[in-house]
Design a protein around this motif. Structure first.
Motif, PDB file in Angstrom:
ATOM      1  N   LEU A   6      53.322  55.315  69.132  1.00 49.32           N
ATOM      2  CA  LEU A   6      53.388  55.098  67.689  1.00 49.32           C
ATOM      3  C   LEU A   6      53.919  56.329  66.961  1.00 49.32           C
ATOM      4  O   LEU A   6      54.740  56.233  66.043  1.00 49.32           O
ATOM      5  CB  LEU A   6      51.995  54.741  67.148  1.00 49.32           C
ATOM      6  N   VAL A   7      53.439  57.498  67.385  1.00 45.43           N
ATOM      7  CA  VAL A   7      53.895  58.747  66.755  1.00 45.43           C
ATOM      8  C   VAL A   7      55.381  58.968  67.032  1.00 45.43           C
ATOM      9  O   VAL A   7      56.148  59.411  66.160  1.00 45.43           O
ATOM     10  CB  VAL A   7      53.058  59.936  67.275  1.00 45.43           C
ATOM     11  N   ALA A   8      55.809  58.643  68.244  1.00 47.14           N
ATOM     12  CA  ALA A   8      57.233  58.784  68.580  1.00 47.14           C
ATOM     13  C   ALA A   8      58.086  57.840  67.741  1.00 47.14           C
ATOM     14  O   ALA A   8      59.146  58.230  67.214  1.00 47.14           O
ATOM     15  CB  ALA A   8      57.436  58.497  70.064  1.00 47.14           C
ATOM     16  N   LEU A   9      57.619  56.605  67.584  1.00 46.94           N
ATOM     17  CA  LEU A   9      58.360  55.637  66.781  1.00 46.94           C
ATOM     18  C   LEU A   9      58.435  56.099  65.325  1.00 46.94           C
ATOM     19  O   LEU A   9      59.496  56.006  64.683  1.00 46.94           O
ATOM     20  CB  LEU A   9      57.682  54.269  66.877  1.00 46.94           C
ATOM     21  N   ALA A  22      62.307  64.939  68.533  1.00 42.82           N
ATOM     22  CA  ALA A  22      61.648  65.628  69.647  1.00 42.82           C
ATOM     23  C   ALA A  22      61.107  66.981  69.201  1.00 42.82           C
ATOM     24  O   ALA A  22      59.998  67.383  69.577  1.00 42.82           O
ATOM     25  CB  ALA A  22      62.627  65.790  70.805  1.00 42.82           C
ATOM     26  N   VAL A  23      61.885  67.688  68.356  1.00 41.82           N
ATOM     27  CA  VAL A  23      61.428  68.975  67.834  1.00 41.82           C
ATOM     28  C   VAL A  23      60.194  68.765  66.958  1.00 41.82           C
ATOM     29  O   VAL A  23      59.213  69.524  67.022  1.00 41.82           O
ATOM     30  CB  VAL A  23      62.556  69.662  67.033  1.00 41.82           C
ATOM     31  N   ARG A  24      60.199  67.737  66.119  1.00 46.73           N
ATOM     32  CA  ARG A  24      59.057  67.436  65.255  1.00 46.73           C
ATOM     33  C   ARG A  24      57.792  67.217  66.089  1.00 46.73           C
ATOM     34  O   ARG A  24      56.707  67.674  65.733  1.00 46.73           O
ATOM     35  CB  ARG A  24      59.348  66.192  64.421  1.00 46.73           C
ATOM     36  N   LEU A  25      57.943  66.531  67.231  1.00 46.03           N
ATOM     37  CA  LEU A  25      56.790  66.202  68.078  1.00 46.03           C
ATOM     38  C   LEU A  25      56.403  67.320  69.037  1.00 46.03           C
ATOM     39  O   LEU A  25      55.337  67.271  69.647  1.00 46.03           O
ATOM     40  CB  LEU A  25      57.078  64.923  68.879  1.00 46.03           C
ATOM     41  N   GLY A  26      57.292  68.308  69.196  1.00 42.45           N
ATOM     42  CA  GLY A  26      57.013  69.400  70.116  1.00 42.45           C
ATOM     43  C   GLY A  26      57.141  68.988  71.574  1.00 42.45           C
ATOM     44  O   GLY A  26      56.438  69.516  72.445  1.00 42.45           O
ATOM     45  N   ILE A  27      58.055  68.043  71.851  1.00 37.93           N
ATOM     46  CA  ILE A  27      58.292  67.605  73.225  1.00 37.93           C
ATOM     47  C   ILE A  27      59.790  67.699  73.506  1.00 37.93           C
ATOM     48  O   ILE A  27      60.602  67.917  72.598  1.00 37.93           O
ATOM     49  CB  ILE A  27      57.792  66.161  73.465  1.00 37.93           C
ATOM     50  N   SER A  28      60.161  67.522  74.763  1.00 35.51           N
ATOM     51  CA  SER A  28      61.574  67.603  75.123  1.00 35.51           C
ATOM     52  C   SER A  28      62.300  66.316  74.738  1.00 35.51           C
ATOM     53  O   SER A  28      61.681  65.262  74.580  1.00 35.51           O
ATOM     54  CB  SER A  28      61.722  67.848  76.626  1.00 35.51           C
ATOM     55  N   GLN A  29      63.624  66.394  74.644  1.00 38.57           N
ATOM     56  CA  GLN A  29      64.406  65.206  74.316  1.00 38.57           C
ATOM     57  C   GLN A  29      64.280  64.144  75.401  1.00 38.57           C
ATOM     58  O   GLN A  29      64.134  62.955  75.073  1.00 38.57           O
ATOM     59  CB  GLN A  29      65.868  65.600  74.078  1.00 38.57           C
ATOM     60  N   PRO A  30      64.331  64.511  76.705  1.00 40.16           N
ATOM     61  CA  PRO A  30      64.137  63.482  77.740  1.00 40.16           C
ATOM     62  C   PRO A  30      62.774  62.793  77.638  1.00 40.16           C
ATOM     63  O   PRO A  30      62.670  61.585  77.888  1.00 40.16           O
ATOM     64  CB  PRO A  30      64.268  64.272  79.047  1.00 40.16           C
TER      65      PRO A  30
END
Length: 299
Positions: A6-9, A22-30
């Motif tokens: 949900l957060v990713a969406l 991805a930067v907003r979530l602090g995770i990698s693009q893959p």
């Protein structure tokens, strides 16, 4: 569907750019691309397609329709995670304490003074406990705190000692016997008043203590109210033995003596159901009660 998806969406709907999201979530693009793949499978829709200008992505009609729904779900999740709070200055809660008359006389004035000063909109109810109903009432929340002795407590409750009290024997000012210390013979020869709310109305802990040493006394009058007893004693020649701290509140009209028989102190504690332990309002109420009991200890 889980919160991470949900957060990713939500991030993709806001940024419309996989790299920025991805930067907003602090995770990698893959990692974000993997979440998008799972979302597409779950929802049966591509959700996002490449932008014509090659910068970012464009949401599908299905994804556009999800914008308010996703935002609402995330707001509700955030509300669930918010810590519970209690503001006494604006609270209008009603708290109920179940306690007998004697501890109510001892704790009531100090408790209401503290509560009124800090929480003017909050209301207190002091109720006489029905011992058989207290476990059910504590569990349901109809009673917030039970104040009584350890013998009345349930093992499942949480408790804290409030104060201990010993006994004193009271007589009216100007009593014919004078003001000399009272010995056992004199104690047993005078007529007494007994406060009894249950059981034999003419026998109590003093009578059991006297019986243990082979003595008796005359209980000439029995009442159910602790508050009534000092008034009757002040206007008669009866003696009455009650908890000391309560009698000290009436010492302008009564003389107090140590009873000439060994009596165990009265231990008063507060008890509450574990389901209320972390509630901020209940915790605040307990703090006020403990503070009121501290003034009783010092009296």
């Amino acid at each position: 569907m889980d919160i991470d998806l949900l957060v990713a969406l939500d991030a993709l709907l806001q940024d419309r750019n996989v790299t920025h999201a991805a930067v907003r979530l602090g995770i990698s693009q893959p990692a974000l691309s993997a979440r998008l793949t799972r979302l597409r499978g779950l929802l049966g829709d591509r959700l996002f397609v490449p932008a014509p200008n090659g910068r970012g992505v464009v949401p599908t009609l299905r994804a556009e329709a999800l914008i308010p729904l996703v935002a609402d779900v995330l707001r509700q999740i955030a509300a669930i995670m918010e810590p519970a709070t209690f503001d006494p200055t604006s609270s209008s809660r009603v708290f109920t304490l179940a306690l007998q008359e004697n501890p109510a006389i001892m704790l009531g004035p100090g408790l209401v003074q503290r509560v009124r000063a800090a929480a003017p909109g909050l209301r207190l109810r002091l109720a006489v406990p029905d011992r058989k109903q207290i476990p059910t009432l504590l569990e349901s929340g109809d009673v917030d705190i039970f104040v009584g002795g350890a013998t009345e407590a349930d093992d499942a409750w949480i408790g804290r000692s409030l104060f201990d009290d010993d006994f004193a024997t009271a007589q009216r000012k100007g009593h014919p016997r004078g003001t000399a210390p009272m010995d056992l013979e004199e104690f047993c020869s005078h007529a007494h008043l007994l406060v009894s709310s249950a059981g034999d109305p003419f026998a109590g802990v003093i009578d059991r203590a006297l019986d243990a040493i082979g003595r008796t006394r005359l209980v000439a009058m029995s009442v159910q109210s602790y508050a009534v007893a000092p008034t009757i004693i002040a206007g008669s020649d009866l003696l009455c033995t009650l908890p000391t701290r309560m009698l000290h509140r009436f010492d302008t009209s009564l003389d107090l003596f140590a009873p000439p028989v060994s009596l165990k102190p009265v231990a008063i504690s507060a008890y509450w159901h574990p389901r209320h332990q972390e509630d901020p309002g209940h915790r605040w109420l307990r703090e006020q009660l403990f503070a009121a009991a501290g003034t009783v200890e010092r009296s």
